[in-house]
Scaffold this active site. Structure first.
Site, PDB file in Angstrom:
ATOM      1  N   GLN A   1     -45.240   9.979 -15.910  1.00  0.00           N
ATOM      2  CA  GLN A   1     -44.739   9.183 -14.790  1.00  0.00           C
ATOM      3  C   GLN A   1     -43.693   8.208 -15.314  1.00  0.00           C
ATOM      4  OE1 GLN A   1     -47.770   7.441 -12.108  1.00  0.00           O
ATOM      5  NE2 GLN A   1     -47.135   9.018 -10.678  1.00  0.00           N
TER       6      GLN A   1
ATOM      7  N   ASP B   1     -58.291  -3.872  19.571  1.00  0.00           N
ATOM      8  CA  ASP B   1     -59.556  -3.991  20.297  1.00  0.00           C
ATOM      9  C   ASP B   1     -59.335  -4.812  21.559  1.00  0.00           C
ATOM     10  OD1 ASP B   1     -61.476  -2.605  18.592  1.00  0.00           O
ATOM     11  OD2 ASP B   1     -61.035  -4.168  17.120  1.00  0.00           O
TER      12      ASP B   1
ATOM     13  N   ASP C   1     -43.515  11.104  -4.629  1.00  0.00           N
ATOM     14  CA  ASP C   1     -43.915  12.320  -3.944  1.00  0.00           C
ATOM     15  C   ASP C   1     -44.383  11.985  -2.515  1.00  0.00           C
ATOM     16  OD1 ASP C   1     -45.882  10.952  -5.469  1.00  0.00           O
ATOM     17  OD2 ASP C   1     -47.297  12.574  -5.204  1.00  0.00           O
TER      18      ASP C   1
ATOM     19  N   GLU D   1     -51.421   1.067   1.370  1.00  0.00           N
ATOM     20  CA  GLU D   1     -50.562   1.625   0.317  1.00  0.00           C
ATOM     21  C   GLU D   1     -49.082   1.410   0.587  1.00  0.00           C
ATOM     22  OE1 GLU D   1     -50.004   6.125  -1.573  1.00  0.00           O
ATOM     23  OE2 GLU D   1     -50.514   5.854   0.540  1.00  0.00           O
TER      24      GLU D   1
ATOM     25  N   ASN E   1     -49.546  11.068 -15.691  1.00  0.00           N
ATOM     26  CA  ASN E   1     -49.503  10.810 -14.253  1.00  0.00           C
ATOM     27  C   ASN E   1     -50.782  10.062 -13.869  1.00  0.00           C
ATOM     28  OD1 ASN E   1     -48.595  12.908 -11.434  1.00  0.00           O
ATOM     29  ND2 ASN E   1     -49.580  10.943 -11.423  1.00  0.00           N
TER      30      ASN E   1
ATOM     31  N   TRP F   1     -47.295   4.657 -13.450  1.00  0.00           N
ATOM     32  CA  TRP F   1     -46.451   3.521 -13.058  1.00  0.00           C
ATOM     33  C   TRP F   1     -47.160   2.545 -12.147  1.00  0.00           C
ATOM     34  CZ3 TRP F   1     -42.168   3.663  -8.944  1.00  0.00           C
ATOM     35  CH2 TRP F   1     -42.501   4.475  -7.859  1.00  0.00           C
ATOM     36  N   ASP F   2     -48.184   2.979 -11.412  1.00  0.00           N
ATOM     37  CA  ASP F   2     -48.983   2.020 -10.642  1.00  0.00           C
ATOM     38  C   ASP F   2     -49.483   0.902 -11.546  1.00  0.00           C
ATOM     39  OD1 ASP F   2     -50.157   3.447  -7.768  1.00  0.00           O
ATOM     40  OD2 ASP F   2     -49.259   4.748  -9.270  1.00  0.00           O
TER      41      ASP F   2
ATOM     42  N   ASP G   1     -65.610  -5.109  18.873  1.00  0.00           N
ATOM     43  CA  ASP G   1     -65.147  -3.871  18.222  1.00  0.00           C
ATOM     44  C   ASP G   1     -65.163  -2.732  19.230  1.00  0.00           C
ATOM     45  OD1 ASP G   1     -64.409  -1.928  16.408  1.00  0.00           O
ATOM     46  OD2 ASP G   1     -66.442  -1.675  15.616  1.00  0.00           O
TER      47      ASP G   1
END
Length: 770
Positions: A326, A96, A446, A640, A315, A278-279, A85
């Site tokens: 949403q 690394d 967004d 994400e 939301n 909506w997730d 590491d």
């Protein structure tokens, strides 16, 4: 290895590192200690006399017997991090610069004989296993090599199923409040844990007051919302934000007392530590694949609760989201759960009836009421009713917007924002800006140049496709499941009006959003009375919803799909639509070159609906390769979003990338990214899955796939040399594709026969003898 042994090797860490499995005998520990004492004595040799470690190579001898290693958990982890590491982030990645090799003792030799574990993937897996073993209280373990070399597709899918979903699970009750109240987005001075209870929920209010009193360390504040939740009220509590209560069920505790338990749900992860609109739909798709039906059902129950008590699917369930919804998916998510419930038919139908009643209420009161409903086009738009500056953003997020107005009045940005929020300054231009900004957040996209400073003026293809699906779903459910007789508070609903609504919406979508010349759906700007020119991949949501004609679907796929297809999946929008990037005009995360899980899933489903399975599978492979490659190269990361052009998750873009900040072992991934992997695997053929496990790039894989479409040409083998060349070539292709040549891999005849003619020949037509 038999099935039982194999199941144990790849068991969940709770099982694999339990006290009665993978145990280390006293003899092995003694041998291991003696072995390491010997090694430590050897380490006293002058550093200049040491042989430097070599980086990984591919020349190790093969063994038929599965290896097992005896491991001192903490010491091995220390050595591994110290050596490998090199950037100090508690992960082992391709960035690394260590030697990428570590010696460990074999279990058969009680640790005396050493074996080199090599490569980023294997070493990062070792680090993860050590962290999990330590978490389960193990100081020494016997570790199967197969756990380090596990096919990355199998390993990631297993981690999602057994680890990530649990890591993302939350409940709002006495046991779960500590985790759920934490809000990384809260930038106010008041960080007191706070929960808001809907008006009239006196029993629930009393429960949380009891929690506050009996668990003083939480410092929990409990407030009841007013009967009418106005934008002014929501703005007034933005300086004391809190979580909003969700569904609960009564529970008998160990002392036979009646109490409450929160209905669990999945959060996206990272700074998003609440239940999002909506997730949750995409997370439910993943949960269904992994047969977590109770969790999926509970999330629908929580949305029913939100509609009942807060007037909409929020939301997310934080106080500052009370005026914002949403993208709506409730009907489809309810059906996905209903079809898999194991309850008796009557119970299932009663549950579905409750969900569809909530959906009908949401449809009429949210999406078909002004300001979200536009009477001129008869279509709907994102148009929340909030006031002021969205409070969940970073403190400096709107500085560039406020600065010109502040300079004009000789104020600092902070002073101007405070006066604007207190309504001491009236500025219509800022009011309009923040209206559109809140609409962008309601859209889920967004942010993007597609919606910049105009979102509330746009009737969008994505929202209206979803509402078309609502109308069709409700009609079909009423007709097929409730015999065309659906009771809502004494009013009988039939299917006909819902099918008529769907037909009208489809006509209006065609009139305002379909562009025949471009073979694409666009948003429509009601203020300018013309289509937006931004090309968005959400055009393919029309295929998911089924509101495109077969002819429109054909044109979308043949003409427009190539605009969005990149090496690693679908981009959110085209580069041309995004426009140039400058210092004053930075990247936006929902624009080119970024790809997101919901866009991939919706497009796969849409293509499948219209029979374009080859395209759906190709796109699924591209996306899953992007995820798998990052997982292999970056210590198990599942973030994400991605740059699908360069296949990177290390993004220089607003908000950064959630899901990358962890130590040793990933615990959560990211909600809809996890789901996209589990759903995407269902689109792959066995051949594609094998290639994915070998991290075969889409460039290589689909180059071969294209070659398979070439007509077969007979090839006469006239010499032993030609036969040997052909056999070697076929075996090489077979190895590279991690597949069998019986799947019609093509070869070039000129390579086999010293011919100048580049004739392609299908290997399936050739006999490759011994």
């Amino acid at each position: 290895m038999g099935d039982t042994a194999s199941n144990h090797v790849f068991a969940d860490s709770k099982v694999y590192y339990s006290a009665d499995t993978n145990s280390v005998s006293a003899r092995q520990v003694r041998g291991f200690v003696m072995s390491n004492m010997s090694n430590n004595q050897q380490k006293t040799v002058c550093p200049s006399d040491r042989t430097p470690r070599k980086r990984r190579a591919s020349h190790d001898p093969k063994m038929n017997k599965p290896r097992k290693f005896i491991i001192d958990v903490e010491e091995t982890k220390r050595l591994l991090l110290e050596q490998e590491d090199t950037d100090g982030d508690c992960q082992i990645t391709i960035h690394d610069s260590g030697p990428k090799t570590l010696s460990v003792g074999t279990a058969d030799s009680d640790g005396y004989q050493k074996f080199e574990i090599r490569g980023t993937y294997q070493l990062s897996n070792l680090l993860q296993e050590l962290a999990l073993a330590a978490e389960h209280g193990r100081k020494h373990v016997v570790l199967d090599e197969a756990r380090l070399n596990e096919n990355p597709v199998d390993r990631l899918s297993r981690m999602i199923r057994n680890l990530f979903w649990d890591g993302l699970t939350r409940r709002i009750d006495a046991e779960g409040l500590e985790a759920i109240c934490a809000d990384p987005k809260n930038r106010t001075a008041d960080h007191s844990p706070r929960i808001y209870i809907p008006y009239g929920e006196d029993e629930i209010f009393a429960y949380y007051k009891w929690v506050s009193e009996t668990r003083p360390h939480l410092k929990l504040e409990v407030e009841m919302l007013p009967k009418n939740i106005t934008p002014e009220y929501v703005k007034s509590i933005n300086d004391r934000p809190g979580i909003l209560s969700l569904a609960m069920h009564k529970h008998i505790d160990d002392q036979e007392n009646v109490t409450f338990k929160g209905v669990p749900f999945i959060v996206p992860g990272g700074r998003f530590n609440e239940m999002y609109g909506w997730d949750s739909y995409f997370e439910i798709l993943g949960l269904v694949v992994d047969t977590r039906i109770d969790m999926a059902k509970g999330m629908v129950d929580n949305f029913i609760y939100e509609i009942t008590h807060y007037g909409k699917i929020l939301n997310a369930n934080r106080s500052y989201y009370l005026t914002r919804s949403q993208p709506p998916f409730l009907t489809d998510m309810a059906m996905k759960v209903y079809e898999r419930l194991s309850e008796d038919d009557q119970s299932r139908k009663e549950w579905l009836k409750t969900a569809i009643r909530a959906a009908i209420k949401e449809y009429h009161t949210v999406w078909m009421s002004e300001p979200r409903y536009d009477p001129e086009t008869g279509l709907s738009r994102f148009h929340p009713t909030g006031l002021g500056i969205p409070p969940e953003t970073e403190a400096s997020h709107f500085d560039h917007v406020i600065l010109p107005y502040a300079k004009r009045l000789g104020l600092t940005i902070k002073e101007y924002a405070a006066k604007y929020q207190a309504l001491e300054i009236q500025e219509p231009e800022l009011d309009s800006y923040f209206l559109h900004d809140r609409a962008v957040r309601e859209s889920g996209h967004d942010t993007t140049y597609r919606f910049d400073k105009r979102c509330a003026n746009l009737v969008t293809i994505d929202l209206n496709s979803l509402l078309y699906k609502y109308e069709v779903d409700i009609g079909e459910i009423i007709l097929r499941i409730f015999d065309n007789h659906f009771d809502i508070d004494g009013t009988i609903e039939t299917s006909e009006p819902w099918f008529e609504r769907a037909l009208v919406r489809k006509e209006r979508i065609n009139k305002y959003l379909w562009n025949e010349d471009e073979c694409l759906y666009y948003d429509y700007d009601i203020s300018q009375q013309k289509q937006s020119i931004y090309e968005s991949v959400t055009a393919f949501w029309a295929l998911w919803a089924g509101c495109a004609s077969p002819e429109q679907a054909e044109k979308l796929v043949k003409v427009s799909l190539p605009k969005f297809e990149a090496l690693g999946g679908l981009v959110s929008g085209t580069e041309e639509s995004r426009g140039p990037i400058t210092l004053d005009r930075p990247n936006r995360q929902w624009d080119y070159p970024f790809g997101w899980a919901p866009h991939q899933i919706m497009t796969w489903r849409g293509l499948e609906n219209y029979g374009f399975m080859t395209d759906a599978r190709r796109l699924a492979y591209r996306w899953l390769f992007t995820i798998t490659k990052s997982f292999v190269d970056f210590n198990g990361v599942v973030p994400e979003k991605y740059d699908v052009v360069t296949l990177s998750h290390l993004l220089k873009v607003e908000y950064g990338n959630v899901g990358v900040d962890f130590k040793f072992v990933p615990r959560e991934g990211f909600g809809w990214m996890n789901a996209s992997y589990q759903v995407g695997l269902s689109y792959l053929t066995s051949h594609m899955r094998r290639a994915l496990g070998a991290c075969t790039s889409p460039e290589v894989f689909f180059k071969h796939k294209v070659a398979k479409d070439v007509p077969a040409v007979p090839l006469e083998i006239t010499s032993v040399t030609e036969h040997q060349r052909l056999k070697a070539l076929v075996l090489e292709i077979d190895h590279n594709l991690s597949s069998s040549v019986s799947e019609s891999t093509t070869v070039d005849a000129s390579v086999v026969k010293d011919d100048t003619k580049p004739v392609k020949v299908k290997a399936i037509t050739l006999e490759v003898g011994p």
